[in-house]
Write a protein that holds these residues in place. Structure first.
Motif, short mmCIF file in Angstrom:
data_model
loop_
_atom_site.label_atom_id
_atom_site.label_comp_id
_atom_site.label_asym_id
_atom_site.label_seq_id
_atom_site.Cartn_x
_atom_site.Cartn_y
_atom_site.Cartn_z
N TYR A 9 0.84 -1.21 0.00
CA TYR A 9 0.00 0.00 0.00
C TYR A 9 0.87 1.25 0.00
CZ TYR A 9 -4.25 -2.69 1.02
OH TYR A 9 -5.32 -3.55 0.95
N THR A 12 2.38 1.73 -3.35
CA THR A 12 1.36 2.25 -4.28
C THR A 12 1.20 3.75 -4.11
OG1 THR A 12 0.16 0.14 -4.20
CG2 THR A 12 -1.06 2.08 -4.97
N GLY A 13 1.23 4.21 -2.87
CA GLY A 13 1.15 5.64 -2.61
C GLY A 13 2.31 6.40 -3.22
N SER A 17 1.59 9.07 -6.32
CA SER A 17 1.95 10.46 -6.07
C SER A 17 3.05 10.91 -7.03
CB SER A 17 2.38 10.67 -4.62
OG SER A 17 3.42 9.77 -4.26
N ALA A 76 2.00 13.92 -0.30
CA ALA A 76 1.69 12.50 -0.44
C ALA A 76 2.94 11.69 -0.74
CB ALA A 76 0.64 12.29 -1.53
N SER A 80 4.57 9.36 2.15
CA SER A 80 4.53 7.93 1.82
C SER A 80 5.92 7.31 1.90
CB SER A 80 3.93 7.72 0.43
OG SER A 80 2.59 8.12 0.37
N LEU A 100 -2.94 5.43 4.23
CA LEU A 100 -4.05 5.60 3.30
C LEU A 100 -4.57 7.04 3.35
CD1 LEU A 100 -6.01 2.27 3.90
CD2 LEU A 100 -4.47 2.83 2.02
N LEU A 103 -2.24 8.88 1.21
CA LEU A 103 -2.52 8.56 -0.20
C LEU A 103 -3.69 9.36 -0.74
CD1 LEU A 103 -2.09 6.84 -2.74
CD2 LEU A 103 -3.48 5.05 -1.66
N SER A 104 -4.66 9.69 0.10
CA SER A 104 -5.86 10.40 -0.37
C SER A 104 -5.54 11.78 -0.94
CB SER A 104 -6.87 10.54 0.79
OG SER A 104 -6.42 11.46 1.77
N VAL A 106 -3.49 12.46 -3.15
CA VAL A 106 -3.27 12.33 -4.59
C VAL A 106 -4.53 12.70 -5.37
CG1 VAL A 106 -2.73 10.71 -6.45
CG2 VAL A 106 -1.48 10.58 -4.28
#
Length: 277
Positions: A9, A12-13, A17, A76, A80, A100, A103-104, A106
Motif C-alpha cells: 500500500y 502504491t502511494g 503520487s 503524499a 509515503s 491511506l 494517499l488520499s 493524490v
C-alpha cells in the motif's frame, strides 16, 4: 495482513503520487494562462472558518489552488516515502490507515480538470466524474484517519483488508449518488456538489472523534505517546482542510506547516510505541 502486503500500500502511494507530480509538471506551462479566467468565473470562495476570516482581508490569488495541488502531491510523496522506510519492518495497524490518509491527497490532482477545460474541450460529464472521484478521495482520507484512531483505541479486527474494502464500498455509494453540478466551481477549483455543508460538518465531527480516540488510546495503553499522536491527528486534519480549501497564500502556508508538524508527531510517536514490541 503481513508486512509485505501492508508495505505494498505504501509503495502504491509512492507510485501514484509520483505519477501525479509528473502530470502536474507537464501541464504547468499550459494551465497557468487559464487560471485567472477560471478563477474569475467561480461563483463562490472556498468554505471554512479560517478561509472566510482571512478572505475578508486577502483577495483571491488564482495561482494558489494550483500550487496547493503541487503541495498536496509532494506531501503524499514525501509522507509515503517516510512512512514506508520508517515502518518497513515495524508492525502497527494504525500506520496502515495513516498511510491511506496520506494517499488520499493524490486525489486533489483531479481539481485540474476545471482549468484544463480551457485547453481541451471535453463534456461536462468528465467534470462530474472527476468531482465524484475527488469526493471519494476526501472521504477516504477522513475515514482512514478515523479508522487509525479506532485501532489505536483497541479495536480487535485482524482482517484489515476487510475494513479497507468496507470503507471503499461505503464511500463509492455516497460519492456516486451525490448530485454534482458539473458547471459551477469555487475559487479553489472544486466543482460544487450537493450537501457540501453536511460534508463539512461530518468532517469536523470525525476529526474530533479521531482525536478523542487517540486520547482514549493513551489512557487505555498507559502511554503518553498517544497524546502526541492525537495532537498530530488534529494538526494533519486542520492542515488538510486549510490546504484543500484555499485561494490565498496564508492559508496554504499554514496548512503546509500543520501537515508537516502533524505527520512528524504521528510517525515518530507511533514508531516509539511499537519499537520494542
Amino acid at each position: 495482513m503481513t508486512l509485505a502486503q501492508r508495505n505494498l500500500y505504501f509503495k502504491t502511494g509512492i507510485l501514484l503520487s509520483s505519477i501525479s507530480l509528473v502530470l502536474l509538471l507537464v501541464l504547468t506551462g499550459k494551465l497557468l494562462p487559464f487560471l485567472p479566467q477560471y478563477s474569475e468565473a467561480a461563483i463562490y470562495r472556498p468554505e471554512g472558518f479560517f478561509q472566510k476570516l482571512a478572505g475578508r482581508f486577502f483577495s483571491t490569488v488564482p495561482q494558489v489552488p494550483f500550487v496547493s495541488l503541487f503541495i498536496s502531491t509532494l506531501y503524499a510523496l514525501a509522507a509515503s516515502i517516510a512512512v514506508f522506510f520508517y515502518f518497513e519492518k515495524t508492525q502497527t495497524p494504525e500506520i496502515l490507515f495513516f498511510g491511506l490518509f496520506v494517499l488520499s491527497f493524490v486525489f486533489e490532482t483531479l481539481r485540474i480538470i476545471v482549468p484544463l477545460r480551457g485547453i481541451y474541450e471535453f463534456p461536462p460529464v468528465l467534470l462530474i466524474l472527476g468531482t465524484r472521484l475527488l469526493i471519494f478521495g476526501r472521504l477516504f482520507g477522513v475515514l482512514s484517519l478515523f479508522a487509525s484512531s479506532i485501532y489505536a483505541a483497541g479495536l480487535d479486527i485482524q482482517k484489515q483488508g476487510r475494513v479497507i474494502a468496507a470503507i471503499i464500498i461505503a464511500i463509492l455509494v455516497i460519492s456516486f449518488k451525490l448530485p454534482v453540478t458539473g458547471v459551477s466551481w469555487d475559487t479553489s477549483f472544486t466543482i460544487l456538489f450537493a450537501y457540501s455543508s453536511m460534508f463539512r460538518f461530518a468532517d469536523d465531527v470525525l476529526m474530533v472523534i479521531t482525536v478523542i480516540s487517540f486520547l482514549v488510546a493513551a489512557y487505555i495503553r498507559g502511554t503518553g505517546d498517544y497524546r502526541f499522536v492525537a495532537l498530530g491527528a488534529l494538526l494533519v486534519s486542520l492542515g488538510r482542510l486549510l490546504l484543500i480549501n484555499t485561494d490565498i497564500w496564508i492559508t496554504s502556508f499554514l496548512g503546509v506547516i500543520m501537515l508537516i508538524a502533524g505527520t512528524w508527531f504521528i510517525t515518530t510517536r507511533l514508531h516509539q510505541v511499537y519499537l520494542w514490541l
